[in-house]
Structure formats: structure tokens, C-alpha cells
Design an enzyme around this catalytic site. Structure first.
Site, PDB file in Angstrom:
ATOM      1  CG  LEU A 329      -1.984  -1.033   1.298  1.00  0.00           C
ATOM      2  CD1 LEU A 329      -2.670  -0.995   2.648  1.00  0.00           C
ATOM      3  CD2 LEU A 329      -3.009  -0.815   0.194  1.00  0.00           C
ATOM      4  CG  PHE A 334       8.897   4.597  11.532  1.00  0.00           C
ATOM      5  CD1 PHE A 334      10.020   4.793  12.307  1.00  0.00           C
ATOM      6  CD2 PHE A 334       7.997   5.647  11.391  1.00  0.00           C
ATOM      7  CE1 PHE A 334      10.236   5.997  12.950  1.00  0.00           C
ATOM      8  CE2 PHE A 334       8.209   6.847  12.034  1.00  0.00           C
ATOM      9  CZ  PHE A 334       9.338   7.031  12.811  1.00  0.00           C
ATOM     10  N   GLY A 335       8.532   1.731   7.751  1.00  0.00           N
ATOM     11  CA  GLY A 335       8.370   0.399   7.212  1.00  0.00           C
ATOM     12  C   GLY A 335       7.456   0.390   6.007  1.00  0.00           C
ATOM     13  CB  THR A 336       7.090  -1.991   3.325  1.00  0.00           C
ATOM     14  OG1 THR A 336       8.472  -1.680   3.190  1.00  0.00           O
ATOM     15  CG2 THR A 336       6.443  -1.967   1.968  1.00  0.00           C
ATOM     16  CB  VAL A 337       1.839  -0.006   4.633  1.00  0.00           C
ATOM     17  CG1 VAL A 337       0.480  -0.359   5.195  1.00  0.00           C
ATOM     18  CG2 VAL A 337       2.529   0.982   5.537  1.00  0.00           C
ATOM     19  CG  ASP A 447       6.213  11.708   8.557  1.00  0.00           C
ATOM     20  OD1 ASP A 447       6.398  12.772   7.922  1.00  0.00           O
ATOM     21  OD2 ASP A 447       6.459  10.585   8.089  1.00  0.00           O
TER      22      ASP A 447
END
Ligand code: NAG
Ligand code: NAG
Ligand code: NAG
Ligand code: NAG
Ligand code: NAG
Ligand code: NAG
Length: 647
Positions: A329, A334-337, A447
Site C-alpha cells: 500500500l 518506518f516500514g512498508t505497508v 510526520d
């Protein structure tokens, strides 16, 4: 088949078998213990099964349960009295010794208003961890701007009563609880999806009830040996079918044998009669065999850590189709969704964090717990995460289907005229509400950007990615992996002291406001050198009286006078938020108030006369807003301080 053989055996042996069965039956019935018979489980109406340690007064004998667990059936509801208050038992979970109760008042009164705290004092009960802190405030001097559950039935024009989850939020919001005459804490079971609690009204929330656990001697070994638990001489006893026993009915096997013999005998008799009538006995046989005396089977246990749902890595791997890159998505800070579907059908967004440091994992659960407790209609719900023993840290969020505000403004979903100005205003207000809530809960988003503002199908705002920075606190050695904001949105003061504050979120929100009125991205290298950053561009245009060059023409800035005035006011508010020195920026709470004011002001009427209604305290305190951009520099939106309010 064996039965058929039996039925063909000679007659004398048949009579013998019948005799054995008959005597066992008589023996069994004659030897039944009356206490065993008395303590058969009971229900009040449609309520749960009442079993040891609970017992029902007037329906059962006192030796069937512990005196602290006495239940009365009232109007088909099992009612337990704790510290002189009546609670309706909604459910009992014998497996984990917990039960769900709701104050009986909630069902009886049209305006349920508990006046004292739930006191568990000397009872064997304890609050379970699934309860959230819900507090009712009675007769307060003013209404908080903060979203609360209104208690209209207990309020009048001067005394407001309301309820709220996490009352600390109000205090952090400088709402003085001293103005309230009384406060009552009511735990509420938040085991359910919290979002649904937010859609409920006050009475419905109270009807959810709260869960308690109990401590009493465990009776499961007695029940497993087909005894029934009871309570005599302050001691737990096990009643067996033929005699009381202290712990278990050791002859459980014997009782079982008798039961089997009886069942077999009955089947046999019927079988013989049917055989005579030439009926097929197999139907009856199969029915009897499928009867399962143990009743329930072990279900897969749901695990959780202090109310945070723990998912297994495999479950999430399966849900996301092995982290299929086609289901990605987005790529957050902080990371991949990834998009996923859980086994129960829920659509989720699974965030796979880049960071796997063991030290972080220690803090991780506490922080996730804080984040799961943050519930607000305009924040994406965090459903849970993987456990600390799992090989990767994954966060599981509610899936929001309709893309981000960035997508709608200048991304894939952008269409001319698709987001009319009132919708944009609503987005601004809802985003500000969520941020003000976070700040009140002592959390800096860090953010804020249109990519983190998600929209559901009704264009309701859901702010995402909040608080992740709490998982990875500022740490010099991790500067590179813990991004602090996104270019174009970052507080300019950050580069001086490397510290983000709530006012940094206010700055970023200012950029969001400009995006909403201009439909331009926060950073665009195709723009002029001084205008690559939208915030610079906006500051210049507003100061140079050329707001019309900034505004998206499709919004009706030139054609609709009301829209023009509203946009001008929003631009002025954004101008305040984008101040270089953070002390000059308003707080998020003030921004929210100013936005609501712009949204609800009657601009047509204002032109003729500044009409002040009792509710519009904001209008009363701030000067009528001039329409010329010249005023931008000294327009003061502060509503609480009087430092420069009187010009
Ligand atoms: C007890 O078990 C029930 C059903 O399994 C569950 O809904 C409930 O949350 C559990 N309560 C506690 C305190 O573990
Ligand atoms: C209930 O408990 C809270 C503290 O948890 C206390 O401030 C409040 O006064 C109590 N309310 C009553 C009516 O005793
Ligand atoms: C409002 O309610 C409070 C407390 O119940 C009462 O003291 C007060 O007189 C009421 N005020 C009005 C205007 O009815
Ligand atoms: C509450 O008041 C304190 C001290 O006056 C101030 O620093 C803080 O910003 C205020 N908070 C909010 C949310 O208005
Ligand atoms: C709360 O909602 C329920 C059903 O949704 C409704 O029957 C009830 O009247 C509402 N109560 C209040 C105080 O609005
Ligand atoms: C009941 O729950 C509390 C809080 O979770 C816990 O400390 C206590 O040990 C539990 N008691 C029992 C008997 O399970």
C-alpha cells in the site's frame, strides 16, 4: 453390526444382560446424591449458565455456590450486588474465571447516572485488563471543546455533564476539572473494536459493561470427573452422583460405565422392538453415538498482551499473501505497508517495520499498548502487533479504503472539482481534531503530511502513522533510520536544535492547509527555485498580496464571495502555523478552534453585522477578521490569552 450379532444370540444370555442393566439402573437412581441433584446448572431467562462459584438465591441451595457469588434473578436477568449496587451479569467465562457486568441502572433509568465509583473492596473480584477508563463528569462550568459523550439528560444551560475516555486528555487540554462538581470513574469493556464504541452514545457505552475476574478455588477437576462443585463449611466440595467427595469423583469411570450400560441397554431394547417391527436401527444408533458428553471442544486461544492483540507471524504472512509486493500500500517512514485480509475477513494494513533491534523490542510492547489505547474517530485504529518472540515486528492497522488526501489533491485520484471547498474544510477540521487529540495525549505525530491523512468512503479523515516515533525515540545513533518528518513539512527550527515539538506538527499542518487551498504538492522541483517548498511559496504570496496566484482556481475563489473569504481566513491561519519561530505559532487546539470558527461562520451575515451568539466565544474574543491579506501578519487567533488580544 455388533448389535445385530447380539440380537441373534440365544435367549438366556439376553435375559441375563437385561437383568444386569436393570439392577444397575435402579442402583444408580436410588443412590443419587440429593446435593448433586440440587446443584444442577441454572439460568435466569436468556442469561448465561449459572454454575459454581455462582449460585442463585431462591432457585438453588446455598451449598451450590460461594456466598460472595450470590445471584438474584430479577426480570429474567441474573443480578449480582457489589457494594450495594446491582449489576446485571451479561456473560460468564468459566474458562478464564471472568465475567462481564453492566450496572443495572443503565437498563432501568432513562438517564443512567452512577453517582459513585465501583468499589470492589472486600469482594473476590478484580477488574480485568480489558477495561478502558471511562469517566463521567457531573455539573461542570463549561463544555470542553474536546470530543466527549454528552450527558444531555443531566445537563442544563449552566451545568454540563459529560463522559470521556481517558480523562487525562482533558487535563492536558487545560480543561479545568475543578469546575465540575463530581467525577465518577466507570470501567468499560473495550475488548470490542474501539471504533464502534466511538459511534455509540453514552447509554450504549455503559451497556457494554465491564469485565471482572474472580478468585475462587478451581473446580474444573471436579467437573471433569462428572461431579458438581459446591461450597460447605467455607470449603469447596465436589458432589458426586452417589456421595460427596473432597476434590474429585474418583469413581467417575464407574459412573461413566453405568451411563454407557444404560445407554446401551436402552438402545438394545429399542433395537429389539424395532427389529420386530422391521425397522432399521442404524439411525438411532448413529444419533446416540454423535452425542458428545464433554460438550465443548478446545478452541484456539486468542492471545493478547495487556489488551494489545497479538497476531502470529504466520497469520499475517498468510493475510498478506506472503508480503506480496503487488499488495503493497505504501512505503512509510518506518516500514512498508501491505494490504491483507485476516481469517475473520477483516481488511487490514500490515506495517512491516524496518527496525529489528532487540533493545527496541523491549520498549515496543509498552509503546504499542499506548498506541492501541489511543482511540479517536479521526485516527486509524491499531488492531495489534506480533509478539515479542516473533521474528519480525509487524503492526496491524485498520484498512482505510479511499486513498490519501495527497492522492485526491495532486495524485492518482485527483480530478478537477472532485474535492469541493466544504469537503476540504471538513478534512482540515477533522485532521486538526485528531492532532489536537494526540497532543492532548502527549504524543507528537512528527510526520504530518497529506500522505498520512487517509480518507474512508465517506471522506472521513483517518490520520495514520502517529506515534511511531515513540517506538524509535530520538537517538543519535539512529538518526538515519528514524526519520523525523518529511521534506517540505519539517519544522525549520528542527534543523537548529534537532528537536521536534508539538509546534512542529503545527508547522506541518500549516503546509497541509496550504495544500488544501492550492492543490499543489508540498515539494515540487519543477517550481521556481524559491518556490520549491510550498511553505516558502505560500509565505511569499500571502505577504505580497498575491494569494490568488496560490489558490486552486477550481474552488471558486474568484466567483464565490463566501469561498473567497473562507480561503483567505484559512490562508491567514496557515500563515500563523508556518511562522519560523515556534513560539509564534498557535497550538493545535487553537488552530482547531479557529478552523471550526471559519467553517461555521455566516460570512454573509458577518458583513452586515457581527452577531455574537452565546456559543461563539471565539468570535467574542478575537477581533473580527479583516479580509485583506495585510492583516495576516498581526491577526491573532489566540482565544485564551489576553496578551495581545486587544488591539
Ligand atoms: C475470557 O474468555 C472470554 C471468551 O473466551 C474472552 O472474551 C474474555 O476476554 C476473556 N477474559 C479475560 C479476562 O481473559
Ligand atoms: C472516583 O474516583 C476518582 C479517582 O479515581 C476520584 O477523583 C473521584 O472523586 C471518585 N468519585 C467519587 C464520587 O467518589
Ligand atoms: C442546573 O443544574 C444544577 C445542578 O443540578 C442546579 O444547581 C442549577 O440550579 C440548574 N440551573 C438551571 C438554570 O436550571
Ligand atoms: C496548557 O497550559 C500550559 C501552561 O499554561 C501551556 O504550556 C500548554 O500549551 C497548554 N496546552 C494546551 C493544549 O492548550
Ligand atoms: C442511544 O442510542 C440508542 C439506540 O441507538 C437509542 O435508543 C437511545 O435513545 C440513545 N440514547 C440517547 C441518550 O441518545
Ligand atoms: C484478575 O485480573 C487482574 C488484572 O489483570 C490480575 O492482576 C489478577 O491476577 C487476576 N485475578 C485472577 C484470579 O485471575
Amino acid at each position: 453390526m455388533d448389535l445385530q450379532n447380539l440380537s441373534m444370540s440365544p435367549k438366556p444370555s439376553l435375559i441375563c444382560i437385561f437383568f444386569i442393566i436393570f439392577t444397575s439402573l435402579v442402583n444408580y437412581i436410588l443412590s443419587l446424591d440429593p446435593k448433586f441433584q440440587a446443584c444442577v446448572p441454572y439460568t435466569c431467562g436468556d442469561g448465561p449458565n449459572i454454575n459454581y462459584p455462582f449460585w442463585i438465591l431462591h432457585e438453588q441451595e446455598p451449598f451450590c455456590g460461594n456466598p460472595n457469588f450470590t445471584i438474584i434473578c430479577k426480570d429474567k436477568n441474573p443480578v449480582l450486588t457489589i457494594a450495594n449496587d446491582d449489576y446485571i451479569i451479561k456473560d460468564i467465562f468459566y474458562s478464564n474465571q471472568s465475567f462481564l457486568v453492566a450496572n443495572a441502572m443503565v437498563y432501568e433509568d432513562t438517564c443512567p447516572a452512577p453517582l459513585h465509583n465501583v468499589s470492589l473492596g472486600q469482594t473476590p473480584f478484580n477488574f480485568s485488563l480489558y477495561n478502558g477508563d471511562f469517566s463521567i463528569f457531573y455539573n461542570c462550568g463549561s463544555k470542553p471543546y474536546y470530543p466527549v459523550y454528552e450527558l444531555d439528560c443531566a445537563s442544563n444551560s449552566t451545568h454540563h455533564s459529560f463522559a470521556v475516555f481517558h480523562k487525562e486528555a482533558l487535563e492536558l487540554h487545560n480543561y479545568s476539572l475543578k469546575s465540575c462538581r463530581s467525577l465518577v470513574d466507570v470501567p468499560v469493556d473495550v475488548g470490542v473494536n474501539f471504533t464502534s464504541l466511538l459511534l455509540m452514545n453514552y447509554t450504549e457505552v455503559l451497556k457494554m459493561g465491564f469485565s471482572l475476574n474472580w478468585s475462587a478455588q478451581d473446580c474444573s477437576s471436579c467437573e471433569r470427573s462428572s461431579g458438581r462443585c459446591g461450597f460447605e463449611n467455607n470449603e469447596f466440595v465436589c458432589f458426586c452422583h452417589d456421595r460427596p467427595h473432597l476434590k474429585t469423583c474418583n469413581d467417575g469411570a464407574g459412573a461413566c460405565l453405568v451411563m454407557v450400560l444404560i445407554i446401551l441397554g436402552v438402545i438394545f431394547l429399542i433395537h429389539r422392538r424395532r427389529l420386530k417391527k422391521k425397522y432399521d436401527p442404524s439411525i438411532l444408533l448413529s444419533r446416540s453415538i454423535s452425542y458428545d458428553p464433554s460438550g465443548t471442544t478446545d478452541q484456539e486461544r486468542e492471545s493478547s498482551y495487556f489488551g494489545v492483540h497479538l497476531f502470529t507471524y504466520n497469520e499475517l504472512e498468510e493475510a498478506t499473501n506472503n508480503f506480496d509486493s503487488a499488495k503493497e500500500l505504501g512505503d512509510g517512514g518506518f516500514g512498508t505497508v501491505y494490504y491483507g485480509i485476516l481469517r475473520d475477513g477483516r481488511q487490514v494494513a500490515v506495517k512491516r517495520l524496518y527496525e529489528h533491534n532487540c533493545k527496541r523490542v523491549e520498549q515496543f510492547m509498552n509503546e504499542v499498548e499506548i498506541l492501541t489505547r489511543l482511540r479517536h474517530p479521526n485516527l486509524v485504529s491499531l488492531y495489534g502487533c506480533t509478539s515479542r518472540t516473533s521474528r519480525e515486528l509487524l503492526l496491524v492497522y485498520e484498512y482505510i479504503p479511499n486513498g490519501t488526501v495527497a492522492d485526491h489533491l495532486h495524485g492518482d485520484l485527483a480530478k478537477p472539482g472532485a474535492l469541493p471547498f466544504p469537503t476540504r474544510m471538513k478534512i482540515a477540521v477533522e485532521t486538526a481534531t485528531a492532532l489536537a487529540y494526540l497532543h492532548a495525549s502527549d504524543i507528537i505525530h512528527r510526520d504530518v503530511k497529506t500522505n498520512n491523512i487517509l480518507l474512508d468512503n465517506n471522506f472521513l479523515v483517518k490520520v495514520a502513522d502517529f506515534g511511531l516515533s515513540r517506538l524509535f525515540p530520538t537517538d543519535v545513533t539512529h538518526v538515519s533510520t528514524a526519520p523525523q518528518g518529511t521534506p517540505g513539512y519539517v519544522d525549520p527550527e528542527y534543523h537548529e536544535c534537532y528537536q521536534l515539538t508539538e509546534k512542529s506538527d503545527v508547522f506541518s499542518f500549516g503546509v497541509v492547509l496550504i495544500e488544501l487551498i492550492s492543490s499543489m504538492p508540498a515539494v515540487d522541483i519543477s517550481r521556481h527555485r524559491h518556490e520549491i517548498n510550498l511553505s516558502n511559496m505560500a509565505m511569499n504570496k500571502i505577504q505580497n498580496h498575491t494569494l490568488h496566484e496560490l489558490v486552486d482556481t477550481s474552488l471558486g475563489f474568484e466567483s464565490d464571495c463566501t469561498v473567497k473569504n473562507m480561503i483567505t481566513d484559512v490562508a491567514e491561519l496557515a500563515f500563523q502555523c508556518l511562522q519560523y519561530v515556534k513560539e509564534m505559532r498557535p497550538s493545535m487546539a487553537e488552530v482547531l478552534e479557529a478552523l471550526k470558527d471559519i467553517q461555521h461562520r455566516d460570512y454573509v451575515k458577518d458583513k452586515e453585522e457581527i452577531n455574537i451568539s452565546a456559543d461563539d466565544v471565539v468570535l467574542l474574543k478575537s477581533d473580527p477578521i479583516p479580509l485583506s491579506p495585510d492583516s495576516a501578519l498581526n491577526w491573532n487567533i489566540s482565544t485564551s490569552t489576553t496578551s495581545n488580544g486587544s488591539r
